[in-house]
Motif scaffolding. Structure first.
Motif, PDB file in Angstrom:
ATOM      1  N   CYS A  70       0.831  -1.214   0.000  1.00  0.00           N
ATOM      2  CA  CYS A  70       0.000   0.000   0.000  1.00  0.00           C
ATOM      3  C   CYS A  70       0.859   1.254   0.000  1.00  0.00           C
ATOM      4  O   CYS A  70       0.568   2.209  -0.723  1.00  0.00           O
ATOM      5  N   VAL A  71       1.895   1.257   0.806  1.00  0.00           N
ATOM      6  CA  VAL A  71       2.797   2.411   0.856  1.00  0.00           C
ATOM      7  C   VAL A  71       3.437   2.613  -0.508  1.00  0.00           C
ATOM      8  O   VAL A  71       3.473   3.725  -1.033  1.00  0.00           O
ATOM      9  N   TYR A  72       3.923   1.545  -1.093  1.00  0.00           N
ATOM     10  CA  TYR A  72       4.579   1.647  -2.394  1.00  0.00           C
ATOM     11  C   TYR A  72       3.595   2.152  -3.454  1.00  0.00           C
ATOM     12  O   TYR A  72       3.914   3.050  -4.234  1.00  0.00           O
ATOM     13  N   ASP A  73       2.392   1.590  -3.456  1.00  0.00           N
ATOM     14  CA  ASP A  73       1.400   1.962  -4.463  1.00  0.00           C
ATOM     15  C   ASP A  73       0.891   3.391  -4.291  1.00  0.00           C
ATOM     16  O   ASP A  73       0.597   4.067  -5.266  1.00  0.00           O
ATOM     17  N   ASN A  74       0.782   3.841  -3.051  1.00  0.00           N
ATOM     18  CA  ASN A  74       0.146   5.132  -2.791  1.00  0.00           C
ATOM     19  C   ASN A  74       1.089   6.308  -2.652  1.00  0.00           C
ATOM     20  O   ASN A  74       0.647   7.447  -2.732  1.00  0.00           O
ATOM     21  N   GLN A  75       2.364   6.075  -2.458  1.00  0.00           N
ATOM     22  CA  GLN A  75       3.243   7.218  -2.231  1.00  0.00           C
ATOM     23  C   GLN A  75       3.440   8.068  -3.470  1.00  0.00           C
ATOM     24  O   GLN A  75       3.874   9.203  -3.378  1.00  0.00           O
ATOM     25  N   PHE A  76       3.105   7.552  -4.634  1.00  0.00           N
ATOM     26  CA  PHE A  76       3.281   8.303  -5.865  1.00  0.00           C
ATOM     27  C   PHE A  76       1.986   8.961  -6.332  1.00  0.00           C
ATOM     28  O   PHE A  76       1.972   9.696  -7.303  1.00  0.00           O
ATOM     29  N   ALA A  77       0.894   8.695  -5.622  1.00  0.00           N
ATOM     30  CA  ALA A  77      -0.389   9.305  -5.969  1.00  0.00           C
ATOM     31  C   ALA A  77      -0.439  10.728  -5.414  1.00  0.00           C
ATOM     32  O   ALA A  77       0.311  11.082  -4.521  1.00  0.00           O
ATOM     33  N   ALA A  78      -1.340  11.523  -5.938  1.00  0.00           N
ATOM     34  CA  ALA A  78      -1.512  12.880  -5.413  1.00  0.00           C
ATOM     35  C   ALA A  78      -2.014  12.785  -3.976  1.00  0.00           C
ATOM     36  O   ALA A  78      -2.817  11.927  -3.657  1.00  0.00           O
ATOM     37  N   PRO A  79      -1.530  13.676  -3.102  1.00  0.00           N
ATOM     38  CA  PRO A  79      -1.969  13.645  -1.697  1.00  0.00           C
ATOM     39  C   PRO A  79      -3.470  13.822  -1.583  1.00  0.00           C
ATOM     40  O   PRO A  79      -4.063  14.638  -2.272  1.00  0.00           O
ATOM     41  N   VAL A  80      -4.087  13.054  -0.718  1.00  0.00           N
ATOM     42  CA  VAL A  80      -5.524  13.147  -0.476  1.00  0.00           C
ATOM     43  C   VAL A  80      -5.716  13.766   0.901  1.00  0.00           C
ATOM     44  O   VAL A  80      -5.094  13.335   1.870  1.00  0.00           O
ATOM     45  N   PHE A  81      -6.562  14.748   0.989  1.00  0.00           N
ATOM     46  CA  PHE A  81      -6.797  15.432   2.234  1.00  0.00           C
ATOM     47  C   PHE A  81      -8.038  14.869   2.924  1.00  0.00           C
ATOM     48  O   PHE A  81      -8.904  14.271   2.265  1.00  0.00           O
ATOM     49  N   PRO A  82      -8.175  15.059   4.244  1.00  0.00           N
ATOM     50  CA  PRO A  82      -9.311  14.506   4.988  1.00  0.00           C
ATOM     51  C   PRO A  82     -10.665  14.892   4.418  1.00  0.00           C
ATOM     52  O   PRO A  82     -11.609  14.137   4.510  1.00  0.00           O
ATOM     53  N   SER A  83     -10.760  16.046   3.793  1.00  0.00           N
ATOM     54  CA  SER A  83     -12.037  16.479   3.225  1.00  0.00           C
ATOM     55  C   SER A  83     -12.393  15.691   1.969  1.00  0.00           C
ATOM     56  O   SER A  83     -13.489  15.823   1.437  1.00  0.00           O
ATOM     57  N   GLY A  84     -11.447  14.885   1.505  1.00  0.00           N
ATOM     58  CA  GLY A  84     -11.688  14.105   0.289  1.00  0.00           C
ATOM     59  C   GLY A  84     -11.124  14.764  -0.948  1.00  0.00           C
ATOM     60  O   GLY A  84     -11.109  14.170  -2.009  1.00  0.00           O
ATOM     61  N   GLY A  85     -10.662  16.007  -0.826  1.00  0.00           N
ATOM     62  CA  GLY A  85     -10.084  16.704  -1.965  1.00  0.00           C
ATOM     63  C   GLY A  85      -8.693  16.206  -2.260  1.00  0.00           C
ATOM     64  O   GLY A  85      -8.041  15.592  -1.433  1.00  0.00           O
ATOM     65  N   VAL A  86      -8.246  16.443  -3.457  1.00  0.00           N
ATOM     66  CA  VAL A  86      -6.901  16.052  -3.865  1.00  0.00           C
ATOM     67  C   VAL A  86      -6.091  17.308  -4.114  1.00  0.00           C
ATOM     68  O   VAL A  86      -6.589  18.263  -4.701  1.00  0.00           O
ATOM     69  N   ALA A  87      -4.846  17.308  -3.655  1.00  0.00           N
ATOM     70  CA  ALA A  87      -3.975  18.473  -3.847  1.00  0.00           C
ATOM     71  C   ALA A  87      -3.736  18.693  -5.325  1.00  0.00           C
ATOM     72  O   ALA A  87      -3.465  17.738  -6.057  1.00  0.00           O
ATOM     73  N   SER A  88      -3.841  19.902  -5.765  1.00  0.00           N
ATOM     74  CA  SER A  88      -3.563  20.179  -7.170  1.00  0.00           C
ATOM     75  C   SER A  88      -2.179  20.791  -7.309  1.00  0.00           C
ATOM     76  O   SER A  88      -1.701  21.466  -6.418  1.00  0.00           O
ATOM     77  N   GLY A  89      -1.559  20.515  -8.401  1.00  0.00           N
ATOM     78  CA  GLY A  89      -0.270  21.099  -8.688  1.00  0.00           C
ATOM     79  C   GLY A  89       0.896  20.445  -7.963  1.00  0.00           C
ATOM     80  O   GLY A  89       1.992  20.946  -7.974  1.00  0.00           O
ATOM     81  N   LEU A  90       0.665  19.338  -7.291  1.00  0.00           N
ATOM     82  CA  LEU A  90       1.758  18.652  -6.572  1.00  0.00           C
ATOM     83  C   LEU A  90       2.223  17.445  -7.333  1.00  0.00           C
ATOM     84  O   LEU A  90       1.547  16.790  -8.001  1.00  0.00           O
TER      85      LEU A  90
END
Length: 90
Positions: A70-90
């Motif tokens: 899970c760590v390997y698969d998810n560390q390259f995804a865009a950060p997900v915030f508690p509100s459910g939004g995804v960071a843009s521009g990262l």
């Protein structure tokens, strides 16, 4: 350290060591190995294996294997915030 964490020390250190290895943060990894090796219950083979691509490199238990993947698969995804939004521009 963080008594309210949903992760055990063992699980937390798997995540930290896996991310620091994949991001080449050798200093941070070394600090965690030095400080938490005994508390996390890792053997030297497991510490070395956190730097390997395959989670099947050593005899991790099934829960550890899933966490590593899970760590390997998810560390390259865009950060997900508690509100459910995804960071843009990262």
């Amino acid at each position: 350290m963080d008594k309210d964490s949903p992760l055990s020390i063992h699980e937390r250190e798997i995540v930290i060591l896996r991310v620091t290895a994949n991001k080449n943060c050798e200093y941070e990894s070394g600090v965690h190995v030095s400080v938490f090796l005994g508390a996390a219950g890792f053997c030297k083979e497991q510490i070395a294996a956190t730097r390997l691509e395959s989670s099947r490199a050593v005899s991790w238990n099934e829960q550890d294997t899933v966490l590593i993947e899970c760590v390997y698969d998810n560390q390259f995804a865009a950060p997900v915030f508690p509100s459910g939004g995804v960071a843009s521009g990262l």
